[in-house]
Design a protein around this motif. Structure first.
Motif, short mmCIF file in Angstrom:
data_model
loop_
_atom_site.label_atom_id
_atom_site.label_comp_id
_atom_site.label_asym_id
_atom_site.label_seq_id
_atom_site.Cartn_x
_atom_site.Cartn_y
_atom_site.Cartn_z
N ARG A 1 58.58 -27.85 8.25
CA ARG A 1 60.02 -27.68 8.15
C ARG A 1 60.52 -27.51 6.60
NH1 ARG A 1 61.01 -33.37 10.76
NH2 ARG A 1 60.82 -34.72 8.96
N ASP A 2 61.52 -26.90 6.63
CA ASP A 2 62.21 -26.52 5.30
C ASP A 2 63.15 -27.95 5.09
OD1 ASP A 2 63.27 -25.64 2.98
OD2 ASP A 2 63.90 -23.71 3.67
N ILE A 3 63.75 -28.10 3.78
CA ILE A 3 64.68 -29.19 3.44
C ILE A 3 65.95 -29.36 4.41
CG2 ILE A 3 63.68 -29.41 1.16
CD1 ILE A 3 65.84 -27.54 0.35
N ASP A 4 66.38 -28.25 4.98
CA ASP A 4 67.45 -28.35 5.85
C ASP A 4 67.29 -28.58 7.20
OD1 ASP A 4 66.27 -26.02 6.50
OD2 ASP A 4 68.08 -24.70 6.22
N GLY A 5 65.72 -29.06 7.42
CA GLY A 5 65.22 -29.22 8.96
C GLY A 5 65.01 -28.17 9.52
N SER A 6 65.09 -26.81 9.05
CA SER A 6 64.79 -25.60 9.94
C SER A 6 63.28 -25.66 9.87
CB SER A 6 65.42 -24.57 9.39
OG SER A 6 64.70 -24.05 8.18
N ALA A 7 62.72 -24.84 10.94
CA ALA A 7 61.16 -24.71 11.05
C ALA A 7 60.76 -23.94 9.84
CB ALA A 7 60.99 -23.84 12.27
N CYS A 8 59.78 -24.34 9.19
CA CYS A 8 59.01 -23.55 8.18
C CYS A 8 57.64 -23.73 8.32
CB CYS A 8 59.87 -23.93 6.99
SG CYS A 8 59.27 -22.97 5.46
N THR A 9 56.85 -22.70 8.41
CA THR A 9 55.57 -22.88 8.48
C THR A 9 54.58 -21.88 7.62
OG1 THR A 9 55.45 -21.47 10.46
CG2 THR A 9 55.56 -23.63 10.99
N ILE A 10 55.32 -21.42 6.50
CA ILE A 10 55.12 -20.50 5.53
C ILE A 10 53.36 -20.93 4.93
CG2 ILE A 10 55.01 -19.56 3.17
CD1 ILE A 10 58.10 -19.69 3.66
N LEU A 11 53.24 -22.17 4.72
CA LEU A 11 51.91 -22.65 4.36
C LEU A 11 50.93 -22.63 5.54
CD1 LEU A 11 50.05 -23.44 1.90
CD2 LEU A 11 51.01 -25.79 2.46
N ALA A 12 51.29 -23.31 6.50
CA ALA A 12 50.51 -23.16 7.78
C ALA A 12 50.05 -21.95 8.22
CB ALA A 12 51.16 -24.04 8.93
N ALA B 1 60.83 -24.32 1.37
CA ALA B 1 60.37 -23.04 1.78
C ALA B 1 59.65 -22.40 0.38
CB ALA B 1 61.19 -22.22 2.36
N ASP B 2 60.26 -22.59 -0.59
CA ASP B 2 60.07 -21.78 -1.93
C ASP B 2 58.78 -22.63 -2.52
OD1 ASP B 2 60.54 -20.25 -4.24
OD2 ASP B 2 60.62 -22.04 -5.26
N VAL B 3 58.29 -23.86 -2.13
CA VAL B 3 57.14 -24.53 -2.59
C VAL B 3 56.17 -24.11 -1.61
CG1 VAL B 3 56.02 -26.68 -2.80
CG2 VAL B 3 58.57 -26.66 -3.61
N GLN B 4 56.28 -24.01 -0.55
CA GLN B 4 55.17 -23.48 0.38
C GLN B 4 54.83 -22.19 0.21
OE1 GLN B 4 55.47 -24.14 4.70
NE2 GLN B 4 57.11 -25.69 4.55
N ARG B 5 55.94 -21.17 -0.20
CA ARG B 5 55.55 -19.91 -0.50
C ARG B 5 54.74 -19.96 -1.89
NH1 ARG B 5 60.36 -18.69 -0.46
NH2 ARG B 5 60.62 -18.04 1.61
N LYS B 6 55.03 -20.85 -2.63
CA LYS B 6 54.35 -20.71 -4.09
C LYS B 6 52.86 -21.05 -3.99
CE LYS B 6 58.07 -21.49 -7.29
NZ LYS B 6 58.79 -22.66 -8.25
#
Length: 803
Positions: free
Chosen positions: A558-569, A533-538
């Motif tokens: 997804r984030d490194i823990d497997g949770s959904a993470c679509t910040i960049l998308a 998530a942090d890399v997507q955010r940057k």
């Protein structure tokens, strides 16, 4: 004796007595040679043009059965380290000392004495499911092991300290341990002793702020038995976070171990010289795995004064298949270095490659030259040819009943494939090494103070994408995540994006997306489903501010823990749809469209449909041939410019060049070779002097004219590159007396007062010398020589007036 008095790291250079130098070494194992043979091997090394010798100093060899240590040969000629160092000094050779405690080198116990294992059986770790690990590794931070290391360093380091260059000796650098983390990496089994797991529990709380491990891992730290069992046999929804955090924790363990080794060495007087960390290469077959070692160890050396990393390099031949892997391996190393840390290679494969005497592998001598040329073009300041000279494995002091009772498992002889064989006989790689070192040495003073010139593009490096060394064998979800990372990370699926960039004429660095970074260059990211998530955010913030990005892979979800993470998308206004992968019955195919170069539809290994979210305006440049759904789209979020290619499109150089051109990136160097396979880059110093580096990796001759920013170089003269060969051509070289060597199709052999020395190729040899005092000939004097294949390698002298 060598008269060097200081060796330092500064500005990514290796300073010898304050002056940038390129150090070329060869590995010679004194403990595998009779004392009477040392002089011959060192003379062969000097004859080949090397200026340094590197050697392991094995604990297993020097410790006697009673625990005492012999370093001067009082009990065996194989232990006369002091005599070997003095002999190297007499020949003016610098020494790269490699005292372990681990040395590997095919030695029993990886160079650790049997006594250490016998007296401390608890050092042998357990791994998954509490099963003992299958290798002779140890828990690096176990107090008993550190006590034993202190004993060994207490014996070896005072000898090293007495022979440092700062004290009139030959030792210029010291490697701390060897291939740290390699055994755990190649087995895929982490060290999971009780002590390690208790330490991991504290680390997860203190370093990550994981106050509630039950929520993150499904495990309670307060229940020591349940915690240890759960980490050794991870399962359930917390296993992805647990695998990642445990791997990240290992980085800190290695960093603490390296800090202990350095502190201990310095306490015995080993100081004011560089320390080296050897990054292991876990797979000879595929260089793509090399960044695993960087990921494991970069925290150990990044930002540490007078310390740098060294590559461990065994890729066999250099071809179009693996050149991008080797190039990006160096780029990734540089991406995690600080401003003073230069690139080095402490194990640079030499010889013919038949390590097991199976005749199943034979590396052509040309490979050594090609790989050396690539490394110096990328700014490597130290290259150690490993193994330079073979030898034999003496018997152990006491039989252990393992089938040969020798110090190593390779039999009586060792280094069968080395340029100088076990009995002192040269093989065909020796003249190739000598010729290569001569070519590099001719330009050595320039190379030592030059940096590679890059185009307006960088390859993304995400260290966490290589935290894949550990995967519990029964964890299907973890295996799926690792497979996805391995498919798309780094140079991209099938290495195609990185290979297309390099063979398309681009020179590029890497940028560590997990550090504090900002760049005006376009970024190419081999994009897996997982991206922190942090890399997507940057990345999202950078794109909105005007960043240019090419995502090649799949859309991160997804984030490194497997949770959904679509910040960049979400920032790009895109949604990932159906994914199709090649199988026995599925053959996903893609067709370029729109502004992309027109092509017939092509097969891919994987594709993913993309769709716009809301009012996002997309420009489609590639589609699924079966459904017409987009798999390549262009979007412009904020003031940024992004291309997303969610299909592993083949290595059509015009296609990938067009994508980068769409982002405003064009290679400064172009050429008119009729077939792919040529790598072009350049290096430059502060005075504007350049070397043009050309590598022909193809199996056929190439003749080409090189242009820079559209203007012809080398006077529009064609350069003939035989198959599997390279050139380092001088440009704008300043000469004594005010003249300039404007260009030459021959390599530099050196300069002397009033002379330029060039090494002929035999075909198309020419050079232009400009003398500003020659007002009658302001364009300079063109020197040329008739084609003559027999003249290849001859040195010609051009007289230059000295004012």
């Amino acid at each position: 004796m060598t008269d060097v008095r200081s060796v330092r790291l500064s500005r990514r250079r290796l300073l010898v007595d304050g002056k940038p130098e390129l150090v070329v070494a060869g590995e010679v194992h004194y403990f595998r040679l009779h004392r009477k043979d040392w002089a011959d091997r060192l003379d062969r090394l000097a004859e080949a043009g090397c200026t340094a010798v590197a050697t392991y100093m094995p604990w297993l060899v020097h410790e006697l059965p009673d625990g005492s240590v012999d370093l001067d040969g009082r009990t065996s000629e194989y232990r006369d380290l002091a005599g070997f160092l003095d002999l190297a000094a007499e020949r003016g050779l610098l020494v790269i000392a490699r005292p372990g405690p681990f040395v590997m080198a095919e030695m029993k116990n990886e160079g650790i004495p049997y006594r250490v294992h016998d007296e401390h059986p608890a050092l042998h770790p357990v791994g998954w499911d509490s099963v003992p690990v299958p290798t002779r590794s140890v828990d690096y931070l176990a107090p008993d092991f550190l006590t034993e290391v202190e004993r060994w360093y207490g014996a070896i380091m005072p000898l090293i300290a007495s022979r440092l260059v700062t004290r009139g000796g030959p030792i210029a650098a010291v490697q701390l341990d060897n291939e740290i983390g390699m055994l755990a990496c190649v087995t895929g089994i982490p060290d999971l002793t009780d002590v390690v797991l208790d330490d991991f529990a504290a680390w997860s709380r203190d370093s990550l702020g994981v106050e509630d491990p039950v929520a993150r891992y499904g495990l309670d730290r307060a229940d020591a038995v349940a915690w240890r069992t759960g980490v050794r046999t991870p399962s359930g929804p917390g296993s992805l976070a647990l695998h990642h955090d445990m791997s990240d924790y290992q980085r800190d363990r290695y960093a603490r171990y390296v800090a202990f080794l350095r502190e201990t060495a310095e306490s015995h007087g080993v100081e004011d010289i560089p320390f080296l960390i050897n990054i292991h290469c876990p797979s000879r077959a595929r260089r793509r795995t090399y960044p695993l070692g960087i990921s494991q160890l970069y925290r150990s050396y990044r930002g540490q004064p007078q310390m740098t990393s060294g590559s461990d390099h065994y890729v066999g031949d250099l071809t179009v298949e693996n050149v991008a892997e080797l190039y990006t391996g160096n780029a990734y190393m540089a991406a995690v270095h600080d401003d003073d840390q230069p690139l080095t290679s402490v194990e640079f494969e030499a010889g013919l490659g038949d390590y097991g005497e199976e005749l199943s592998r034979m590396v052509p001598p040309a490979a050594l030259a090609l790989k050396t040329r690539l490394f110096v073009a990328q700014g490597n300041r130290l290259i150690n040819y490993y193994l330079f000279a073979g030898g034999h494995n003496p018997p152990l002091d006491r039989p252990v009943g393992d089938g040969n009772d020798r110090i190593a498992f390779t039999g009586e002889y060792h280094g069968f494939t080395a340029p100088i064989g076990p009995e002192g006989e040269p093989n065909p790689s020796y003249p190739a090494l000598r010729e290569t070192v001569a070519a590099v040495s001719g330009a050595g003073p320039l190379l030592a103070d030059m940096d590679e010139e890059y185009d307006d593009v960088a390859l993304a490096f995400v260290p966490d994408h290589y935290l894949t060394e550990y995967c519990h064998p029964e964890d299907k979800e973890r295996r799926a995540v690792v497979a996805d990372l391995e498919q798309f990370r780094g140079t991209g699926s099938r290495d195609i994006p990185g290979r297309a960039m390099l063979l398309g004429g681009f020179s590029f660095p890497a940028v560590d997306l997990q550090s504090e970074w900002d760049t005006d260059r376009a970024i190419v990211l081999g994009s897996p489903t997982t991206l922190a998530a942090d890399v997507q955010r940057k990345l999202a913030s950078w794109v909105l501010r005007g960043g240019r990005l090419l995502l090649a892979g799949v859309l991160p979800q997804r984030d490194i823990d497997g949770s959904a993470c679509t910040i960049l998308a979400d920032t790009l206004g895109l949604r990932a749809g159906l994914r199709s992968d090649h199988s026995r019955d599925t053959f996903p195919s893609v067709r370029a469209t729109g502004w992309a170069p027109a092509r017939a539809e092509v097969r891919t290994e994987a594709l993913q449909h993309l769709s716009a979210v809301g009012d996002t305006d997309i420009d489609v440049f590639a589609v699924d041939a079966a459904s017409g759904e987009p798999v390549g789209v262009e979007v412009r979020p904020g003031t940024g410019h992004v291309l997303v290619l969610s299909a592993d499109y083949p290595c059509h150089l015009d296609f990938w060049t067009a994508l980068l051109a769409r982002l405003g990136v064009r290679p400064r160097h172009t050429h008119d070779a009729t077939a792919p396979g040529t790598v072009v880059t350049s290096t430059v110093d502060a005075a504007g002097q350049r070397l043009l580096h050309l590598l022909n990796l193809s199996p056929f001759d190439q003749t080409l004219v090189v242009r820079r920013d559209g203007e012809p170089l080398l006077g529009d003269t064609s350069v003939h590159l035989p198959a599997r060969s390279g050139r380092m051509l001088p440009l704008e070289l300043r000469l004594d007396g005010g003249g300039t060597l404007a260009w030459s199709t021959c390599e530099l052999a050196g300069t002397e007062a009033g002379l330029v020395l060039l090494r002929r190729t035999g075909t198309g040899d020419a050079a232009l010398v400009v003398d500003p005092r020659d007002t009658a000939n302001p364009g300079g004097t063109l020197h040329s020589w008739p084609d003559d294949p027999t003249a290849c390698g001859q040195v010609v002298r051009i007289e230059v007036p000295v004012g």
